[in-house]
Write an enzyme that holds these catalytic residues in place. Structure first.
Site, short mmCIF file in Angstrom:
data_model
loop_
_atom_site.label_atom_id
_atom_site.label_comp_id
_atom_site.label_asym_id
_atom_site.label_seq_id
_atom_site.Cartn_x
_atom_site.Cartn_y
_atom_site.Cartn_z
CG ASP A 163 -35.22 41.06 37.61
OD1 ASP A 163 -35.06 40.24 36.70
OD2 ASP A 163 -34.66 40.96 38.71
CG HIS A 237 -33.55 36.93 36.88
ND1 HIS A 237 -33.47 38.22 37.35
CD2 HIS A 237 -32.42 36.30 37.30
CE1 HIS A 237 -32.33 38.36 38.02
NE2 HIS A 237 -31.68 37.22 38.00
CB SER A 599 -29.96 37.36 40.73
OG SER A 599 -29.46 38.02 39.61
#
Length: 817
Positions: A163, A237, A599
């Site tokens: 990620d 994220h 996600s």
């Protein structure tokens, strides 16, 4: 002399034009990678892989063979090109045998023809597929106690995150309030040191932290000032997904002086291994992502969480299942690693999935039972619904409404789009103070150049009592999420309600002949939007969640494999955020964010898989996937069939009956997954059988990526032993087989099959008894009754005498020939 210089200049220009701009290529080579090396190279013994154990990557045999492969890569490049005319970025040795290299298109042609080269593909980009959920999923009462409580849930399981990195100072990853984390010898990853603070990124909970950016740097996309040449999360994220799967339990989510509950990961005691390969502005490059996955498996992770996927089906190979990314993940699964991947955010349209392969668990996104609603009460008595995670204005009091366009200090500032309320300096503070500021929701909010956070800051700095954002026209697909703000604020998302507000404001606001306002007479009050409303009509499939059917090639032909596999919460998920992150303009500088996407769904499954792995340490990735799928539910909290968000004819959102193309097998049920009764197991040979029987796949391409010939007798890809049945082109009658294995005590199962009327279904035998550990085959016959031009849906339900229920979806489309 000048003519000679001119000729030289032209010659140089022609050479530059001819050589072309260097690009990144991923090359695969003859010869087995470590994971599948069976011998044959003089001086190197076979590497024996026990099906239950991972390869010891520290052994002399493994390290020396890996070094041998790397030397071969370097020798090949050195023999073809002059030193300095190319740059090797990575050698891939453990999962695939190959390398990533930065060369010109002309050099690529030479390399493709070189002996020993099996495939050469230009690199392509990937993107990110962007608190309350442990309670919604029943973890605190139904799952964590079985593993010793939340403080032991996921103990000694390592989840790898490919990620955007991690913010290691976040309380979700802290160790000061927990039992000390013991060293974990099975994990061999390393921890990079922060180049700025010189501090280690790891703390026992974060057990590994590395970053991969060679391809991003070579492509000229990497900016060290915002992307960080370290595992530091420059986006938000990566911290968000890591905390969803494995963040600490009971972390207060505080913003703007209000607590929005307490956040927790699915497996709060699991270890976090960070492999940063995604970056803020451009996403990532497959060469970096493959290097990250290769390293993660080498290091010994148990689970991989991938909230990343391609922008579209790969165009370089004939099939979606075979490319460097999916081939690397196939080898990861062969090495015993469970892979959860976000299904994609292209919904609600069909064939929008970006996660295709049978060895990957593809996760769709659901809306859970928590909704945030708010309302604006107008002076004429109308109540307008909207969204706004904000406190209310003072009870029993109304305030004057003033529109941003009516309080400009200077008409020349119109070029700044003042109705966005992003720039307080262009508005008259004296007219705003103590009133409610009306702003317009323009396209700038959709593209991210304007934010609700900034509107809130503008209102606060001008002394407004609150703000209202008015959506006067919404383009299809615009997704409105509630944003936490510190002052009373609301977003009116329904265009017809917005027009009610605009009409009321115009009628109540007298103007002179030039259009200037004489007096502001419209009034209103904003309700309290901080408390969530819990709905029984949950879960639902989120509008954005990618849909099936799955596709097998770039021509979008249907595959004989159901995707997505499973549904998990992915809408409005509170979790950790990096204060450095600017990915979401509404959360710049914040420690938490509430965002949506598949996600967010994938790490829910990664964390729950860690809990299953903790209880059943020797289960294969396919067994874990099977346990999650066969125990999932097709019903919502009210006991009704799952629904999916879809567009109506007016492009508003409506609810329709959901199908397996929306949710796969159903919504995850963690408690049931720990004790599934039966599992549908599969291994490397089964995945090869699926590939080799899929029509249209080139057997040479399969050999290129798997180093294995096609000599399997599966007959049809529908016979692959997955916990679903898909026949995309059913003619007359087709019989498929499945093998179940009993992972509980002796039990007798009664098998029932049902299907929509256009296709007849029959399961044989109708009952079977299995001893502990025993496996049994059963068959399912599908017969075309009528051709409808659409898919028919059904299921096989196996009810056990000890109470286990095992359910698999059936999907088929009938043809006359």
């Amino acid at each position: 002399m000048k003519v000679f210089q001119l000729l030289c200049s032209i010659l140089v220009l022609l050479l530059l034009l001819r050589t072309g701009k260097p690009e990144i290529y991923i090359v695969t080579m003859d010869g087995e990678p470590v994971i599948s090396y069976k011998g044959g190279v003089p001086g190197f013994e076979p590497i024996v892989v026990d099906t239950d154990e991972k390869i010891d990557t520290t052994s002399e045999l493994v390290t020396s063979y890996a070094q041998h492969l790397e030397e071969e890569h370097d020798m090949l490049l050195g023999s073809l090109f002059d030193h300095g005319t190319y740059k090797k970025l990575y050698s891939y040795k453990h999962l695939i045998n190959g390398f990533a290299v930065h060369i010109s298109p002309e050099q690529a042609v030479t390399l493709r023809r070189a002996p020993g080269v099996k495939s050469l593909e230009r690199d392509w980009k990937v993107r990110r597929l962007t608190t309350h959920t442990p309670q919604f999923l029943g973890l605190p009462t139904g799952v964590w106690p079985t593993g010793g409580g939340f403080d032991r849930a996921g103990e000694n399981i390592v989840i790898g995150f490919v990620d955007s990195g991690i913010y290691p100072h976040h309380p979700s990853f802290a160790t000061y309030n927990t039992d000390p984390y013991e060293p974990l010898p099975k994990y061999r990853g390393k921890c990079e040191v922060d180049p700025d603070t010189k501090k280690n990124f790891c703390n026992g909970k974060i057990i590994g932290a590395q970053h991969f950016a060679e391809a991003a740097i070579a492509a000229g996309a990497f900016n060290p000032s915002i992307d960080f040449a370290s595992p530091m999360d420059g986006d938000g994220h990566g911290s968000h997904t890591a905390a969803i799967a494995a963040g600490n339990n009971g972390i207060p989510v505080r913003m703007h002086g209000h607590e929005f509950g307490k956040a927790s990961g699915m497996a709060p005691r699991a270890r976090i291994a960070v492999y940063k390969a995604l970056y803020r502005l451009f996403g990532g490059f497959i060469a970096d992502v493959v290097a990250a996955i290769d390293q993660a498996v080498h290091d010994g992770v148990d689970i991989l969480s991938l909230s990343v996927g391609p922008n579209s089906p790969p165009a370089t190979t004939k099939t979606t299942f075979l490319n460097p990314f999916d081939a690397t993940l196939l080898a990861a699964v062969k090495a015993g690693v469970f892979v959860a991947q976000a299904a994609g955010n292209g919904g609600p349209f069909p064939k929008t999935l970006v996660s295709y392969s049978p060895w990957i668990t593809s996760v769709a996104a659901a809306i859970d039972d928590r909704r945030y609603k708010n309302h604006l009460t107008l002076g004429n008595g109308k109540i307008l619904p909207g969204i706004g995670l904000s406190p209310s204005t003072h009870p029993n009091q109304t305030y004057t409404l003033v529109a941003a366009n009516d309080i400009l200090l200077d008409s020349s500032v119109m070029k700044y789009s003042p109705s966005d309320c992003q720039r307080p300096e262009v508005l008259n503070k004296n007219l705003v103070k103590g009133n409610i500021l009306l702003c317009g929701y323009s396209f700038n909010f959709v593209v991210g150049t304007a934010s609700i956070k900034k509107v809130s800051e503008t209102a606060k700095s001008l002394g407004a009592i609150g703000f209202v954002l008015v959506v006067e026209n919404a383009s299809p697909g615009t997704k409105f999420d509630p944003v936490p703000v510190g002052v009373p604020g609301i977003l009116i998302t329904d265009v017809s309600k917005s027009m009610d507000l605009v009409d009321y404001y115009n009628i109540s606001t007298p103007r002179d002949w030039t259009g200037r306002v004489k007096s502001f007479n419209a009034t209103g009050s904003i309700g309290d939007g901080l408390m969530p409303i819990l709905h029984k009509s949950a879960p639902q499939v989120a509008l954005f969640s990618a849909r099936g059917p799955n596709i097998k090639d770039f021509n979008f032909q249907d595959a004989d494999l159901l995707k997505p596999d499973i549904l998990a919460p992915g809408s409005l998920i509170w979790s950790a955020w990096s204060p450095n992150g600017t990915d979401e303009p509404n959360y710049v500088g914040e420690g938490f964010a509430m965002i949506s996407g598949t996600s967010m769904a994938a790490p829910h499954i990664a964390g729950i898989a860690a809990l299953v792995k903790q209880k059943h340490s020797h289960w294969s990735p396919a067994a874990i996937k099977s346990a999650l799928m066969t125990t999932s539910t097709k019903l919502d909290r009210a006991g009704r069939p799952l629904q999916a968000q879809q567009y109506s004819e007016t492009e508003a959102t409506k609810l329709v009956a959901a199908t397996p193309f929306d949710y796969g097998s159903g919504h995850v049920d963690p408690r049931a997954a720990l004790d599934p009764g039966l599992i549908f197991d599969a291994g490397y040979e089964d995945y090869l059988g699926f590939l080799c029987t899929t029509p249209g796949i080139d057997v040479h391409e399969i050999k290129n990526y798997t180093n294995s010939p096609c000599n399997y007798t599966m007959k049809h890809p529908s016979n692959f032993n997955t916990p679903s049945i898909t026949v995309s082109h059913l003619v007359k009658t087709q019989t498929v087989t499945r093998m179940v294995t009993n992972v509980a005590e002796e039990e007798t199962y009664v098998i029932a099959a049902r299907m929509q009327p256009s296709i007849a279904i029959e399961a044989t035998p109708s009952a079977m008894t299995l001893k502990p550990g025993a496996s049994r085959e059963f068959s399912v016959s599908l017969t075309v009754r009528s051709v409808t031009g659409t898919y028919s849906f059904g299921e096989i339900l196996m009810k056990g005498s000890r109470g286990h229920k095992v359910r698999i979806p059936v999907v088929a489309m009938g043809y006359w020939r």
